[in-house]
Structure formats: C-alpha cells, structure tokens
Motif scaffolding. Structure first.
Motif, mmCIF file in Angstrom:
data_model
loop_
_atom_site.group_PDB
_atom_site.id
_atom_site.type_symbol
_atom_site.label_atom_id
_atom_site.label_comp_id
_atom_site.label_asym_id
_atom_site.label_seq_id
_atom_site.Cartn_x
_atom_site.Cartn_y
_atom_site.Cartn_z
ATOM 1 N N SER A 106 0.812 -1.223 0.000
ATOM 2 C CA SER A 106 0.000 0.000 0.000
ATOM 3 C C SER A 106 0.839 1.264 0.000
ATOM 4 C CB SER A 106 -0.922 0.010 1.223
ATOM 5 O OG SER A 106 -0.180 0.210 2.420
ATOM 6 N N LEU A 107 2.168 1.123 0.155
ATOM 7 C CA LEU A 107 3.050 2.286 0.217
ATOM 8 C C LEU A 107 4.039 2.324 -0.940
ATOM 9 C CD1 LEU A 107 3.838 2.251 4.049
ATOM 10 C CD2 LEU A 107 2.333 3.837 2.835
ATOM 11 N N ARG A 108 3.782 1.530 -1.986
ATOM 12 C CA ARG A 108 4.652 1.512 -3.155
ATOM 13 C C ARG A 108 3.934 2.152 -4.340
ATOM 14 N NH1 ARG A 108 9.663 1.035 -2.007
ATOM 15 N NH2 ARG A 108 10.148 0.031 -3.997
ATOM 16 N N ASP A 109 4.731 2.697 -5.258
ATOM 17 C CA ASP A 109 4.138 3.394 -6.399
ATOM 18 C C ASP A 109 3.786 2.460 -7.545
ATOM 19 O OD1 ASP A 109 6.753 2.774 -7.093
ATOM 20 O OD2 ASP A 109 6.935 4.510 -8.439
ATOM 21 N N ARG A 110 4.061 1.155 -7.379
ATOM 22 C CA ARG A 110 3.728 0.182 -8.410
ATOM 23 C C ARG A 110 3.500 -1.169 -7.747
ATOM 24 N NH1 ARG A 110 8.953 0.886 -11.865
ATOM 25 N NH2 ARG A 110 8.482 3.017 -11.174
ATOM 26 N N PRO A 111 2.823 -2.091 -8.422
ATOM 27 C CA PRO A 111 2.575 -3.412 -7.822
ATOM 28 C C PRO A 111 3.878 -4.126 -7.484
ATOM 29 C CG PRO A 111 1.200 -3.084 -9.755
ATOM 30 C CD PRO A 111 2.174 -1.944 -9.731
ATOM 31 N N GLY B 143 11.564 -2.516 -9.181
ATOM 32 C CA GLY B 143 11.783 -1.101 -8.908
ATOM 33 C C GLY B 143 10.713 -0.503 -8.039
ATOM 34 N N GLY B 144 10.537 0.804 -8.190
ATOM 35 C CA GLY B 144 9.522 1.486 -7.402
ATOM 36 C C GLY B 144 10.130 2.206 -6.209
ATOM 37 N N HIS B 145 9.321 3.053 -5.566
ATOM 38 C CA HIS B 145 9.762 3.794 -4.396
ATOM 39 C C HIS B 145 8.571 4.003 -3.467
ATOM 40 C CE1 HIS B 145 8.397 6.822 -7.360
ATOM 41 N NE2 HIS B 145 7.881 7.427 -6.301
ATOM 42 N N TRP B 146 8.894 4.486 -2.263
ATOM 43 C CA TRP B 146 7.852 4.709 -1.255
ATOM 44 C C TRP B 146 6.994 5.907 -1.632
ATOM 45 C CZ3 TRP B 146 7.482 0.949 2.246
ATOM 46 C CH2 TRP B 146 8.607 0.176 2.523
ATOM 47 N N THR B 147 5.693 5.787 -1.384
ATOM 48 C CA THR B 147 4.777 6.869 -1.710
ATOM 49 C C THR B 147 3.452 6.676 -0.977
ATOM 50 O OG1 THR B 147 3.617 8.002 -3.517
ATOM 51 C CG2 THR B 147 3.890 5.632 -3.714
ATOM 52 N N LEU B 148 2.742 7.785 -0.816
ATOM 53 C CA LEU B 148 1.386 7.746 -0.261
ATOM 54 C C LEU B 148 0.338 7.910 -1.355
ATOM 55 C CD1 LEU B 148 1.813 9.912 2.987
ATOM 56 C CD2 LEU B 148 1.595 7.425 2.822
ATOM 57 N N ALA B 149 0.767 7.820 -2.603
ATOM 58 C CA ALA B 149 -0.158 8.001 -3.718
ATOM 59 C C ALA B 149 -1.331 7.023 -3.698
ATOM 60 C CB ALA B 149 0.599 7.889 -5.047
ATOM 61 N N PRO B 150 -1.130 5.730 -3.340
ATOM 62 C CA PRO B 150 -2.299 4.832 -3.299
ATOM 63 C C PRO B 150 -3.384 5.317 -2.341
ATOM 64 C CG PRO B 150 -0.288 3.543 -3.306
ATOM 65 C CD PRO B 150 0.122 4.978 -3.145
ATOM 66 N N ASP C 260 -5.845 -1.548 -10.007
ATOM 67 C CA ASP C 260 -4.871 -0.754 -9.256
ATOM 68 C C ASP C 260 -4.610 -1.437 -7.925
ATOM 69 O OD1 ASP C 260 -3.239 1.132 -8.206
ATOM 70 O OD2 ASP C 260 -4.739 2.707 -8.036
ATOM 71 N N PRO C 261 -3.655 -2.378 -7.894
ATOM 72 C CA PRO C 261 -3.401 -3.102 -6.646
ATOM 73 C C PRO C 261 -2.990 -2.185 -5.497
ATOM 74 C CG PRO C 261 -2.374 -4.212 -8.507
ATOM 75 C CD PRO C 261 -2.833 -2.884 -9.005
ATOM 76 N N GLY C 262 -2.342 -1.055 -5.797
ATOM 77 C CA GLY C 262 -1.914 -0.159 -4.728
ATOM 78 C C GLY C 262 -3.075 0.424 -3.960
ATOM 79 N N SER C 263 -4.068 0.964 -4.657
ATOM 80 C CA SER C 263 -5.216 1.549 -3.973
ATOM 81 C C SER C 263 -6.050 0.474 -3.298
ATOM 82 C CB SER C 263 -6.069 2.341 -4.965
ATOM 83 O OG SER C 263 -6.606 1.492 -5.969
#
Length: 586
Positions: A53-58, A63-70, A269-272
């Motif tokens: 839930s804190l990654r910018d991609r599944p 790769g990817g980085h930490w984010t609150l975008a989801p 959108d697995p993140g959201s």
C-alpha cells in the motif's frame, strides 16, 4: 567392574534442578516453534499488505519507491466514499436488528416458561451453521425482486416488502443472519448468571415485564455490547451480500468495492486496493480494541454466583402462546423457508412465481455438477476443509496449551493473536496472503499455484473457532494434574500428550468439526487466490451467479448444505458418544 560416567550438574543448580532444566529444553523449543508458527500465520501477511500500500507500483513489478499516492487515489475516489457510506448504514442497521432479535430470543429461551425453547434454540442458530451464500440465495428466491413471498404480499395482500437489493433490505438480511451471535452470547450470560436479583424483584411485587426491563436487561449489557461490536465488525467485512444483491443495483460496500476494483476494473490498481484493505484493517482493529476495553469496563454488571444456583423461569401467562407463535414465524421466515427456497431453485429450469414450480421441475442443474469446474470445486473444498481442519486443530491445540499451560515468556500474546483472525475481514487476509506468496518465494509460487495456499488462508481465518472451543475445556482441567505429572518426572511434552490432551479429547474433535464446516463454507479469503484449476465452492458460486447461472449455483449450494448437515450430524453424534463413554469410564 563397570564405570558409569555422570555429567556434573549445572553450576549453581542441584542435580534434580539440572535434570528438570534439561527436560524443559525440548519443550521450550517446541513451545517457541508453536508461538512462531501462530504469529507468522496471523500477523505475517499484514506486513506485505502494508508494504504494497506504500509503493508506487505493484510488487510483481521491479523497482519502485515509497509513496502515499495509493492512499491519495483511494480517498479521492467518490466510489470509495459511497461504498463507505453504504457500509456504515448497513452495519448500523444490521447490528441494531441483530441485537434486538438475538436478545429477545435469549431472554425468552433462557429466562421464561416459553414452550419449545429447545427446538427454537436449535433453529435460531441455523444461519451461522449453514453456508452463508446458500442461505443468501434462499433469501433472494423468496424476498428478492420477483420472489415468491414478495409476489404473494404484493398481489394478494397489497403489501410492498422492503427491496432486498436496497441498503435497507440488505440490512434486514444481515441482521437476521447475525442475530444468532447475540442469541448465543446473551443466552450464555443468562445461563451463567445468578437469578437472585430477579427473584428478589419478583418477591417485591414486580411484574414479569418490569423484571425483564429493570433487572434482566441491565445484566445483559456486557453481552449486548460484546455481540454488537462483533456484529458490526462482521457487517463491515460483508462480501457476499453486496456482490449478489447490491452490485446489480450498483450498490457497493467497502469489501465489494475492493473486490470489484481489483477483479472487474479495466486497469486494476493493486496499490489503492491494498490501501483500502489497510483502512479496513485499521477499522476492524479499532473495533476489537474498543470492544475489549468496554467489555472490561462493563464487568460490574456481571452477576455470577460462586456456585451454580437454581434459575427460576419468569411466567409469561397467556402471553406465552402469542410469543411462541411470533418466534416460530420468525424462525420459519428467516431460516427454514429460505433453505426450502434454495432447494426449490435448484430443481427448476426457471424460478418465477408466474408459473407453478412443478411445471418447471428438472434435474439439469444437478447434472451440470459433472462440469469440471463444479466437480473440481466440490473436491477441492472437501480436501481443503479436511486437511486444513486437521492440521489447524492440532496446531491450535498446541498453541492453547502453550498459552495457558506453559512458562514460555511470550505465551501471553497467543490468546490475542489467535482471536485476531476472526476480527480481520476475510478479504484482507486474502490480499495479504496474495502479496506474501509473491514476496516469499519459495514456497510462495508453489502455494500460489496450488490449493494449499487457499487452504492456508482459509485455515488462518477459521483458527479462532478452534481456540474458542478448546480454551473453555482446557480451563476446566485442573493444573494439579500437570503438577502431578511433572512431579513424577514427566516433561511438558509428555504431560500435555499423555495427561491434558486426553482430558479435552471431545473438545478437540468438536473443534475439528467446526473447523471443517467453517473452512468448507468460507470464501472471502480465497477470492484473490483462486486460479483456474484450483476452484472452491464459494468462489465458483460467486462467479457463476455473476454469469446468470442461478440454477446450477443453487444446486451447488444445496450440495454444500448437505455436506454441512452430514458433518455436523456425525460430529454431534460422535461427540455425544465420547461424552457418554467418558462418564461411564469415570
């Protein structure tokens, strides 16, 4: 002459103490292993879910980085807030109705001279021992749009029943399905409570109604609070009701919103979805915490005497006959008739009140069970239920012994850990295990591509039931037996295997039966784990119903109900025989 070498005792310890410590070493290792297994199985999937839930991609993409975008995307979606509002309305409505119905039945069956209380007590708990989806389909057959009872009331009586596909109608269904929780909780409280206060009120001239209102109901406050918070938690995680009844009307709850966002969206959108699952997890955890704190504060209302006393029944007078008539009518409308409606739906070509059902009788729905998807679903579900129930019962029995009959420093966390899975929405457990299988590989890929990953998720979800069955029986076994075994030189493992477990053998078997039924009928944790070839009954029913195959779904549900009845019947018979044999041996 033969010389025997003896190992010197440990420094600072006498020889008997050294031998006792050596016996504890393998026991301590086994206890630690059990603690680690339970903790990883219950709490392990939560960390991958939080990570996702804190990654910018599944997580299946590199790769990817930490984010609150989801979370920002989730909270900016109007459909999420609409689902949250529907969930709140459904949860409150279902909880209020369940508490009222359950409390009334508990008081009538445990504290009054109502006729036929034994039969009513058995029938009122049908909704929690029967498959939820099967009962839901039965309700839809009778009370849905075009249902038999709906048509009867509107055409012949001019009465319009609440729309079952509305939030209000689903709340009525949810309240009736979860009312047994309040009934069982309140009946247990009334059975264990001393009736001295009620007797004193009657002797002072109070009527039966006043005694119930001024004395009995205040005594039930802890039980009512407990069942209300538990019912609200179950309502928040409801998935089958909104999927079958709500989605055709574009009505979503939080659980069905997450399911649809992942499964039916053109671009999932697995993140959201993971962020939404974390929101649900936080809500469920807060409710569990509030429940434990408030129940402790309400302990002053408990009135249990030190020894079992005689409980006098309140006399209802001539009201007893209208009361038993209303209670019987409720049981018929909420449990018996929906099951009969399910059987009817499974044996006709088209379900419609416009044509007499005997003109539409067919066996095609049951013949369609030979389809590979349906047959695999039945076989997989039975296999998962048997193996999962067997292994989980053994592990939970060991964990219960560690929690309450050992000296392991971490043992006090086990009861809370084993109670937690039932407070977590099943859909969250499924998403958590989905990400866990992706991150922990091996054995993640092997579990994800077989029925054993599904078995693990369903077993963790139902482990709480085994604990709540085993712990009360274990608490009745005196610890003097453990002390006597240790005094004779036996270690913890030997005492547990040879002394304690035989004393709770009936409870262990009952836990296995309940675990089998629960795993067989559960489906929420599996909706994100089922793959072609690994189908189970519940998920197959959801998919087939969405495709309009109502008859085969009803037939599959009837098979599930039949298996449940057979297992519960055989289990009750065998447990009864064990108890009778135990009394005769004693």
């Amino acid at each position: 002459m033969t010389l025997t070498m003896q190992r010197p005792p440990l420094p600072g310890a006498s020889a008997p103490e050294a031998r006792y410590r050596r016996r504890l070493r393998p026991a301590g290792t086994a206890q630690t292993v059990v603690w680690v297994l339970i903790t990883l199985a219950v709490l392990g999937p939560i960390l991958p879910l939080l990570y996702a839930s804190l990654r910018d991609r599944p997580l299946y993409q590199g790769g990817g980085h930490w984010t609150l975008a989801p979370y920002r995307q989730l909270f900016s979606d109007p459909a999420f807030w609409n689902a949250a509002r529907n969930t709140a309305e459904f949860g409150v409505g279902a909880t209020v109705l369940a508490v009222i119905i359950g409390a009334v039945f508990a008081v009538l069956c445990a504290r009054t001279d109502l006729p036929g209380t034994r039969v009513l007590s058995a029938l009122v708990i049908v909704p929690i021992v029967m498959p939820g989806l099967g009962l839901l389909l039965g309700w839809n057959t009778l009370y849905g749009q075009g249902g038999y009872v709906t048509g009867l009331f509107s055409q012949h009586l001019g009465i319009t029943l609440p729309d079952l596909s509305s939030v209000t109608g689903m709340s009525i269904l949810g309240g009736c399905v979860t009312a047994p929780i309040t009934f069982l909780t309140c009946r247990a409280a009334l059975t264990n409570a001393d009736s001295t206060l009620e007797d004193a009120a009657r002797s002072s001239g109070a009527s039966a109604g006043m005694v119930l209102r001024r004395v009995t109901l205040p005594l039930l406050r802890p039980a009512l609070l407990n069942s209300a918070l538990l019912t609200l938690t179950l309502a928040i995680e409801a998935l089958g009701i909104p999927l079958i009844l709500g989605q055709p009307r574009n009505i979503n709850f939080l659980a069905s919103y997450l399911y649809s966002t992942w499964s039916n969206a053109t671009s999932p959108d697995p993140g959201s979805v993971s962020a939404g699952a974390m929101v649900l997890l936080v809500i469920a955890t807060v409710l569990l915490f509030v429940r434990s704190r408030l129940i402790g504060a309400e302990a002053r209302f408990v009135a249990v005497s030190g020894r079992a006393g005689r409980t006098r029944s309140l006399t209802l007078g001539w009201w007893r006959w209208p009361a038993v008539a209303v209670a019987t009518l409720y049981v018929l409308l909420s449990s018996v008739l929906p099951l009969l409606g399910l059987v009817l739906a499974s044996g006709v070509r088209v379900l419609t009140p416009l044509i007499a059902p005997w003109r539409l009788i067919t066996g095609d729905n049951y013949r369609s069970m030979s389809d590979p998807v349906f047959s695999r679903s039945i076989t997989n579900s039975i296999l998962i239920a048997f193996i999962g129930a067997l292994v989980t019962t053994v592990i939970v029995a060991a964990a219960t012994l560690v929690a309450h009959r050992s000296r392991l420093p971490m043992r006090r966390t086990l009861p809370y850990t084993m109670l937690y899975p039932r407070a977590i929405p099943g859909i969250i457990i499924g998403i958590g295990f989905f990400w866990t299988f992706l991150l922990v590989n091996p054995p993640g890929s092997q579990l994800r591509n077989s029925i054993w990953g599904i078995a693990l998720a369903l077993s963790v979800r139902s482990a709480t039931l085994a604990y709540v069955v085993l712990y009360p029986s274990l608490s009745q076994v005196s610890e003097a037996l453990d002390n006597a075994g240790r005094a004779s030189g036996a270690g913890w493992l030997t005492v547990s295997r040879r002394i304690v477990l035989p004393q709770i053998g009936s409870a262990v078997f009952a836990a296995f039966v309940l675990m089998f039924v629960s795993i067989l009928n559960d489906y929420d944790p599996a909706v994100f784990l089922v793959r072609p070839g690994n189908e189970i009954i519940g998920v197959t029913m959801l998919d087939s119903f969405a495709q309009g195959a109502t008859g085969p779904v009803a037939a599959l549900a009837c098979i599930q109900v039949a298996i449940t009845i057979v297992v519960l019947g055989l289990g009750g018979l065998l447990v009864g025989r064990r108890l009778i044999r135990g009394r005769s041996d004693a």
